[in-house]
Every structure is written in structure tokens, then in C-alpha cells.
Write a protein that holds these residues in place. Structure first.
Motif, PDB file in Angstrom:
ATOM      1  N   ASP A  95       0.799  -1.232   0.000  1.00 52.06           N
ATOM      2  CA  ASP A  95       0.000   0.000   0.000  1.00 52.06           C
ATOM      3  C   ASP A  95       0.832   1.283   0.000  1.00 52.06           C
ATOM      4  O   ASP A  95       0.284   2.375   0.146  1.00 52.06           O
ATOM      5  N   LEU A  96       2.152   1.129  -0.174  1.00 47.64           N
ATOM      6  CA  LEU A  96       3.081   2.262  -0.253  1.00 47.64           C
ATOM      7  C   LEU A  96       3.073   3.165   0.990  1.00 47.64           C
ATOM      8  O   LEU A  96       3.300   4.364   0.900  1.00 47.64           O
ATOM      9  N   THR A  97       2.826   2.557   2.133  1.00 49.53           N
ATOM     10  CA  THR A  97       2.949   3.298   3.387  1.00 49.53           C
ATOM     11  C   THR A  97       4.432   3.477   3.739  1.00 49.53           C
ATOM     12  O   THR A  97       5.196   2.503   3.696  1.00 49.53           O
ATOM     13  N   VAL A  98       4.812   4.710   4.061  1.00 51.49           N
ATOM     14  CA  VAL A  98       6.190   4.967   4.479  1.00 51.49           C
ATOM     15  C   VAL A  98       6.380   4.393   5.879  1.00 51.49           C
ATOM     16  O   VAL A  98       5.667   4.767   6.812  1.00 51.49           O
ATOM     17  N   ILE A  99       7.332   3.452   6.018  1.00 53.16           N
ATOM     18  CA  ILE A  99       7.525   2.848   7.336  1.00 53.16           C
ATOM     19  C   ILE A  99       8.856   3.250   7.978  1.00 53.16           C
ATOM     20  O   ILE A  99       9.015   3.171   9.179  1.00 53.16           O
ATOM     21  N   SER A 100       9.789   3.659   7.148  1.00 44.39           N
ATOM     22  CA  SER A 100      11.060   4.122   7.703  1.00 44.39           C
ATOM     23  C   SER A 100      11.805   4.949   6.673  1.00 44.39           C
ATOM     24  O   SER A 100      11.344   5.094   5.536  1.00 44.39           O
ATOM     25  N   VAL A 101      12.924   5.508   7.088  1.00 42.16           N
ATOM     26  CA  VAL A 101      13.797   6.219   6.151  1.00 42.16           C
ATOM     27  C   VAL A 101      15.227   5.749   6.375  1.00 42.16           C
ATOM     28  O   VAL A 101      15.591   5.356   7.485  1.00 42.16           O
ATOM     29  N   GLU A 102      16.020   5.787   5.304  1.00 44.49           N
ATOM     30  CA  GLU A 102      17.442   5.459   5.439  1.00 44.49           C
ATOM     31  C   GLU A 102      18.262   6.747   5.427  1.00 44.49           C
ATOM     32  O   GLU A 102      18.095   7.577   4.534  1.00 44.49           O
ATOM     33  N   GLY A 148       7.214   7.698  15.475  1.00 47.52           N
ATOM     34  CA  GLY A 148       6.873   6.373  14.971  1.00 47.52           C
ATOM     35  C   GLY A 148       7.690   5.899  13.782  1.00 47.52           C
ATOM     36  O   GLY A 148       7.674   4.719  13.442  1.00 47.52           O
ATOM     37  N   LEU A 149       8.395   6.813  13.148  1.00 48.82           N
ATOM     38  CA  LEU A 149       9.161   6.423  11.966  1.00 48.82           C
ATOM     39  C   LEU A 149      10.512   5.846  12.396  1.00 48.82           C
ATOM     40  O   LEU A 149      11.196   6.412  13.244  1.00 48.82           O
ATOM     41  N   LYS A 150      10.888   4.724  11.789  1.00 42.20           N
ATOM     42  CA  LYS A 150      12.193   4.150  12.095  1.00 42.20           C
ATOM     43  C   LYS A 150      13.231   4.736  11.151  1.00 42.20           C
ATOM     44  O   LYS A 150      12.899   5.199  10.055  1.00 42.20           O
ATOM     45  N   VAL A 151      14.479   4.695  11.580  1.00 38.10           N
ATOM     46  CA  VAL A 151      15.556   5.248  10.759  1.00 38.10           C
ATOM     47  C   VAL A 151      16.671   4.212  10.611  1.00 38.10           C
ATOM     48  O   VAL A 151      17.148   3.652  11.605  1.00 38.10           O
ATOM     49  N   SER A 152      17.054   3.945   9.359  1.00 38.88           N
ATOM     50  CA  SER A 152      18.165   3.041   9.092  1.00 38.88           C
ATOM     51  C   SER A 152      19.462   3.832   9.020  1.00 38.88           C
ATOM     52  O   SER A 152      19.511   4.894   8.407  1.00 38.88           O
TER      53      SER A 152
END
Ligand code: C2E
Ligand code: MG
Ligand code: MG
Ligand code: MG
Length: 287
Positions: free
Chosen positions: A52-59, A107-111
């Protein structure tokens, strides 16, 4: 027009422009003062759920704008940073910056990419834990991205260090999967939560049948080991569609969103609202 034009149009300085040794030496000298001079910054690229193209994290991806060389690609300066030991300060800068920026992204995770040289540093885990604590960010909001080389060189030590990071709460992601030495049995020995299929496989998706089969087997491997699978380097709607068919759970690539400054991530999240669903067309997804 495009706020993100620096990312899109920057003339990148490539090692091919001059011969190896001299080039590396000059980069190393310039890099030594880059952190203190404020020439480094961090860009963030969304990772989205395929269904569903939900943004779950960013790198988090480090950027260097050198007065002397212009925008230098990490592919060129990270190896220099590793050889000179500057990677430790650069790594801490990226992590500290991410800790501050993500305060805006609940809530957003970060790589975070971690070089083998960083992990070899005895204080690495304590330093990162201390930085996170100082910024009041819990370690489980991070995924540390590591490459296979690290595991192959000294598996016993790597296993111990990864277990320690994991016990501190950090998530672990195996980056560039498929490009190094790895087997099913091998991967199973390490506590990875994520596996990132290298973009070289995605680039050949649809054109090279071997590539489809390899991606399929990597996805099956992730399923079997209960490791979430991300495919990186998605540049076209066709690639996205194929990865959907192959049931690859997460995707990352220019087709969905380019790396962007923190302020643009904040603006993007505000625009997407609670659903956090991204618009597929990259020219619409990015201002
Ligand atoms: P990586 O960790 O595999 O990061 C993915 C790279 O692919 C990034 O390049 C990203 O901009 C690029 N990319 C994303 N989507 C696409 C796409 O659709 N097509 C193509 N062709 N490329 C795409 P970047 O930012 O130039 O970084 C290159 C490498 O440098 C990274 O590869 C990582 O290994 C290293 N690196 C970057 N930032 C850091 C850092 O803060 N610390 C460390 N140790 N290494 C870093
Ligand atoms: Mg990475
Ligand atoms: Mg990668
Ligand atoms: Mg890579």
C-alpha cells in the motif's frame, strides 16, 4: 522549482576524474576538516510497504558538499573515511543528526549505515547507545545496516557484537544482500531483522530471468528465516509491479522517493497525513 534539486542535479565528483592514489589523498585531506567545517549533511530516503506504499522508515545517507570538489558521492569518500579512520567521527555525526531530525517524525524508524570499521571499534555500541540516550531516542527506532563482508571476515566476533547491539534494542539489517558471500546457513547464524536485496538485482528485473529467480529465492529465504525483505533501487513502475507479484514486503528507490533533506521528510509526512501512503509517481511525491 524542485526543492530537492540539489539531490537530483548535483554534479557528482567521481573517482574516475583523476587517478586513484592522488585523488584519494586529496579527498582524505579535505575530508579531515569536513565535519567541523559543516560540509557534511544527512539525506533521508523513504522505505515503503509494497502493498500500500505506506512509508515505514527512512534510510539516513551522508552527503558531502566540498568547497573544493563539489558534491562527492559516498561511494567515493566512505572508503577514504574508512582508511583514514575518519569514519568514526562521520558515523557519529550521522547518528547524532538522525537522532535530532527524527524527533519530528514520531513512529518512523531510521536506518543507519554502519561500516565494518565502525563495528570493529570497541566503543561503537556504547557510543551509539550514549548518543541515543542523550537525545532521548530509544534504540529500537533504529536499524543498523551492515554488509556481508563484515560477517565473513570474523564471524565469531561479528556474532557477539551483533548480539550485543540487538540486546541494547537496535534493529539489524543486512545491506546489499546477494553481492557478497552468503548462504542460507550462514545468514541464520546472525540476528538480522531485515535483509536488503541489492539494487543490482532489481536493475535486471524483468530483463534477466536469472535475476527474477534470484530475487524470488532471496524473498523465500527471508520468509523462511522470518526476516523482513526490502528491495532497493526501484526506478520504474514495472519493477515495483514485479516486486509486488513476487510479494517482496518492502521497497525503496527513486521511483518512490529520492533521498531528501530532513525538512522535506517532515513536509512529506505532513502532506501524507496519518495514512503515510506515498504517491507512486516520483515527480508528484517530491516537491
Ligand atoms: P547503500 O546503503 O546501499 O544505500 C543505497 C544507495 O542507493 C544510496 O546511494 C541511494 O541514494 C541509492 N539509491 C536509492 N534509490 C536508488 C535507485 O532507485 N536507483 C539507484 N541507482 N540508486 C538508488 P548513496 O547515498 O550514494 O550511498 C552509497 C553508499 O554509501 C551506501 O549504499 C552506503 O553503503 C554508503 N553510505 C551512505 N551513507 C553512509 C553513512 O552514513 N555511513 C556509512 N558507513 N556508509 C554510508
Ligand atoms: Mg544502506
Ligand atoms: Mg544497499
Ligand atoms: Mg550499497
Amino acid at each position: 522549482q524542485a526543492k530537492n534539486s540539489a539531490e537530483r542535479d548535483a554534479v557528482q565528483y567521481h573517482s574516475g576524474m583523476e587517478t586513484g592514489a592522488l585523488h584519494k589523498k586529496r579527498l582524505g585531506v579535505a575530508l579531515r576538516t569536513a565535519v567541523e567545517a559543516g560540509e557534511l549533511s544527512v539525506a533521508y530516503q523513504p522505505i515503503v510497504r509494497t502493498s500500500d506504499l505506506t512509508v515505514i522508515s527512512v534510510e539516513a545517507l551522508v552527503r558531502w558538499d566540498s568547497p573544493e570538489f563539489g558534491r562527492v558521492s559516498p561511494a567515493d569518500f566512505i572508503p577514504v573515511a574508512e582508511e583514514t579512520g575518519l569514519i568514526h567521527d562521520i558515523g557519529k555525526f550521522v547518528f547524532q543528526t538522525a537522532c535530532q531530525d527524527m524527533a519530528e517524525w514520531p513512529g518512523l524508524k531510521v536506518s543507519i549505515n554502519v561500516s565494518p570499521a565502525q563495528l570493529r571499534e570497541p566503543n561503537f555500541a556504547n557510543d551509539f547507545a550514549a548518543i541515543a540516550r542523550r537525545n532521548a531516542v530509544v534504540p529500537n527506532r533504529f536499524k543498523l545496516e551492515l554488509t556481508e563482508g563484515l560477517l565473513v571476515r570474523n564471524p565469531t566476533i561479528a556474532k557477539r557484537k551483533l548480539a550485543r547491539l540487538k540486546s541494547m534494542g537496535f534493529g539489524l539489517s543486512l545491506d546489499d544482500f546477494g553481492t557478497g558471500f552468503s548462504s542460507i546457513g550462514y545468514l541464520r547464524q546472525f540476528p538480522f531483522d531485515w535483509l536488503k536485496i541489492d539494487k543490482s538485482f532489481v536493475a535486471e528485473l524483468g530483463t534477466n530471468p536469472t535475476s527474477n529467480a534470484l530475487i524470488q529465492s532471496m524473498i523465500a529465504l527471508g520468509d523462511a528465516l522470518d526476516i523482513a525483505v526490502v528491495a532497493e533501487g526501484i526506478e520504474t513502475a514495472e519493477q515495483l509491479q514485479l516486486l509486488r507479484l513476487l510479494q517482496c514486503e518492502y521497497v525503496q528507490g527513486f521511483h518512490l522517493a529520492r533521498p531528501m533533506p530532513a525538512s522535506e521528510v517532515t513536509a512529506l509526512l505532513a502532506r501524507l497525513g496519518d495514512s503515510r501512503k506515498i504517491v507512486e509517481d516520483p515527480s508528484r511525491a517530491i516537491e
